[in-house]
Design an enzyme around this catalytic site. Structure first.
Site, PDB file in Angstrom:
ATOM      1  N   LYS A   1     -21.868  18.432   8.514  1.00  0.00           N
ATOM      2  CA  LYS A   1     -20.798  18.690   9.472  1.00  0.00           C
ATOM      3  C   LYS A   1     -20.443  17.472  10.319  1.00  0.00           C
ATOM      4  O   LYS A   1     -19.283  17.252  10.665  1.00  0.00           O
ATOM      5  CB  LYS A   1     -21.187  19.865  10.381  1.00  0.00           C
ATOM      6  CG  LYS A   1     -20.070  20.345  11.304  1.00  0.00           C
ATOM      7  CD  LYS A   1     -18.919  20.932  10.511  1.00  0.00           C
ATOM      8  CE  LYS A   1     -17.839  21.489  11.426  1.00  0.00           C
ATOM      9  NZ  LYS A   1     -16.686  22.022  10.668  1.00  0.00           N
TER      10      LYS A   1
ATOM     11  N   SER B   1       0.832  -1.196   0.000  1.00  0.00           N
ATOM     12  CA  SER B   1       0.000   0.000   0.000  1.00  0.00           C
ATOM     13  C   SER B   1       0.877   1.260   0.000  1.00  0.00           C
ATOM     14  O   SER B   1       1.650   1.469  -0.928  1.00  0.00           O
ATOM     15  CB  SER B   1      -0.965  -0.043   1.189  1.00  0.00           C
ATOM     16  OG  SER B   1      -2.109   0.737   0.922  1.00  0.00           O
TER      17      SER B   1
END
Length: 281
Positions: free
Chosen positions: A201, A149
């Site tokens: 939010k 990765s």
């Protein structure tokens, strides 16, 4: 200096270029054990090299080769030039590479990598820095044992990648984890009320179930980062982006990674180092 301890909130609810198995282990118990110091000079003791350690830098010079250790989980800012407690910082790697490129005592650079990857933030900017440094001095990634990765993202920016026969490459993908604590809070009789401005939010807050809208937005971010990862590997390794994408973030051992174009040769770390010395002789 930023706190050297990787806290759980630094891994959850954000994109990671991290091996899935390691992500699951962290999710279970936030296990942050060091992967152990790997020193290439000990493997090369038979060479009788003159080993020089400069106190002002984070690499060791062996026969004119700067060895930069990259071990464990990768984080954006560690504030240190060397691995610490199973972590390596992109900030330290960047500084070491730039210093080694400018160091008149350094003829070549080795990234000695054993990493499952880490956070996205800072990863691809560092990959571009390594890629842009190619051509001045040889830059090799010697795996001891794995580069997965984000670790592979760094390795693929080098001129060559050498993997041991039991080592691994790949996991070219992006993953994120969302932890839903809402039922656990209910069981403890706790209620969390968010007072917010902006409908999105609180997206991803662990105190709330993940909404379909939030999941869709996060998936778009993951996909965009995944495309960046695939195209970066394709550029660095001179592969077709579609071929990289078709790997589906799988991992590959030793020679299989070489066959697929993810690495250049299968060699033990000490043999790889000897090969580099022969090249720059």
């Amino acid at each position: 200096m930023e706190n050297c301890i990787l806290q759980p909130q630094r891994l959850f609810n954000q994109s990671l270029v991290l091996l899935r198995d390691e992500a699951e282990l962290i999710a279970q118990d936030v296990r942050m054990h060091g992967l152990g110091k790997v020193t290439l000079e000990s493997a090369l003791a038979s060479l009788g090299d003159d080993v020089e350690a400069k106190p002002s830098v984070g690499y060791t010079i062996v026969e004119g080769v700067a060895i930069i250790q990259i071990e464990g989980v990768l984080v954006q800012k560690l504030g240190l030039l060397r691995p610490f407690w199973g972590l390596t910082g992109y900030d330290g790697i960047r500084q070491n590479i730039l210093m080694a490129v400018a160091d008149p005592d350094v003829r070549a650079i080795v990234l000695l990598i054993n990493s499952p990857g880490g956070v996205v933030h800072g990863c691809f900017d560092l990959v571009d820095t390594i890629y842009e440094c190619r051509g001045d001095k040889p830059i090799w990634a010697i795996l001891n044992e794995n580069a997965y990765s984000g670790g592979y993202a760094l390795a693929c920016a080098c001129d060559k990648i050498i993997v041991p026969r039991t080592g691994g490459t790949g996991s070219i993908g992006v993953i994120a984890m969302h932890v839903d604590w809402s039922k656990a809070l209910d069981q403890f009789g706790l209620k969390v009320t968010f007072i917010q401005r902006g409908a999105r939010k609180a997206d991803g807050a662990p105190e709330l179930p993940l909404s379909e809208e939030a999941l869709e937005r996060f998936q778009k971010d993951i996909d965009a980062t995944g495309v960046l990862f695939e195209e970066t590997v394709a550029r660095n390794r001179k592969m077709a982006a579609g071929k990289v994408r078709d790997l589906e973030a799988a991992t590959f051992q030793g020679a299989e990674g070489v066959k697929l174009g993810l690495a250049d040769a299968v060699m033990a770390p000490d043999a790889a180092f000897r090969s580099l010395l022969e090249e720059i002789a």
